[in-house]
Design an enzyme around this catalytic site. Sequence first.
Site, PDB file in Angstrom:
ATOM      1  N   GLY A   1       0.801  -1.219   0.000  1.00  0.00           N
ATOM      2  CA  GLY A   1       0.000   0.000   0.000  1.00  0.00           C
ATOM      3  C   GLY A   1       0.833   1.267   0.000  1.00  0.00           C
ATOM      4  O   GLY A   1       1.665   1.449   0.868  1.00  0.00           O
ATOM      5  N   SER A   2       0.615   2.152  -0.968  1.00  0.00           N
ATOM      6  CA  SER A   2       1.473   3.323  -1.096  1.00  0.00           C
ATOM      7  C   SER A   2       0.966   4.226  -2.216  1.00  0.00           C
ATOM      8  O   SER A   2      -0.161   4.072  -2.679  1.00  0.00           O
ATOM      9  CB  SER A   2       2.912   2.876  -1.390  1.00  0.00           C
ATOM     10  N   ARG A   3       1.843   5.156  -2.698  1.00  0.00           N
ATOM     11  CA  ARG A   3       1.480   6.011  -3.819  1.00  0.00           C
ATOM     12  C   ARG A   3       2.723   6.442  -4.576  1.00  0.00           C
ATOM     13  O   ARG A   3       3.842   6.370  -4.063  1.00  0.00           O
ATOM     14  CB  ARG A   3       0.682   7.233  -3.357  1.00  0.00           C
TER      15      ARG A   3
END
Length: 223
Positions: free
Chosen positions: A191-193
């Site tokens: 999970g990240s961007r």
Amino acid sequence: MKAFVRPDAPSDSGFPIAKAGYPFIFVAVFVTAIAALSGWHWLTGLGLCASLFCFWFFRDPDRLIPADPNAWVSPADGRVVVARRVETSPYGEGPAFQISIFMSVFNVHVNRIPFDGMVREVRYQPGRFFNANLDKAAKENERNAILIETPSAVKFWTVQVAGLVARRIICKVQEGDRVSRGVRFGIICFGSRLDLYLPPDFECLVREGDRTLAGTTTLGSLK
């Protein structure tokens, strides 16, 4: 119909896995095996679920990129949460066009180069672990920023940002490397961007809420 090309050689596996996932998969499978041999059924079931999730999370499918040499491609799978001109960016003075792509735990997390060029700088910044969907994550979360200069001397930043669950950013490029569109350069675990800071006159073809595929989706072009 759009034409596409391969950015790199196809994988030999029918279900390619990113190397960064091997330790997680090994631990999950090992715990599952021990639990099964010990007769701990609840732990075996939990371990089996964890093993399957790790296999799915660290999948690394081959991708095709647009044949158009002027097309800038998405660096990540996910949902566009920012696509707008900003007056200032965290990585330079003056305006820029920011595109941010949020990756949930269900997205492929392998990151790819948006455009051909040379890596001029790699800047790691420790930080917090807010939900990567929030605007403040771009400035306060742990992140790794890569400055790339294109053959036409255009400079832009590609920033790997850790999220609420993510605790490991992997970047395989370093200063002086030549990079090509669509080629893998790193991964962020769980999970990240990805944030892009592009020239302010960037002609963006995606909008907030759009879904992207790393290497395949065209983000836009320069005037």
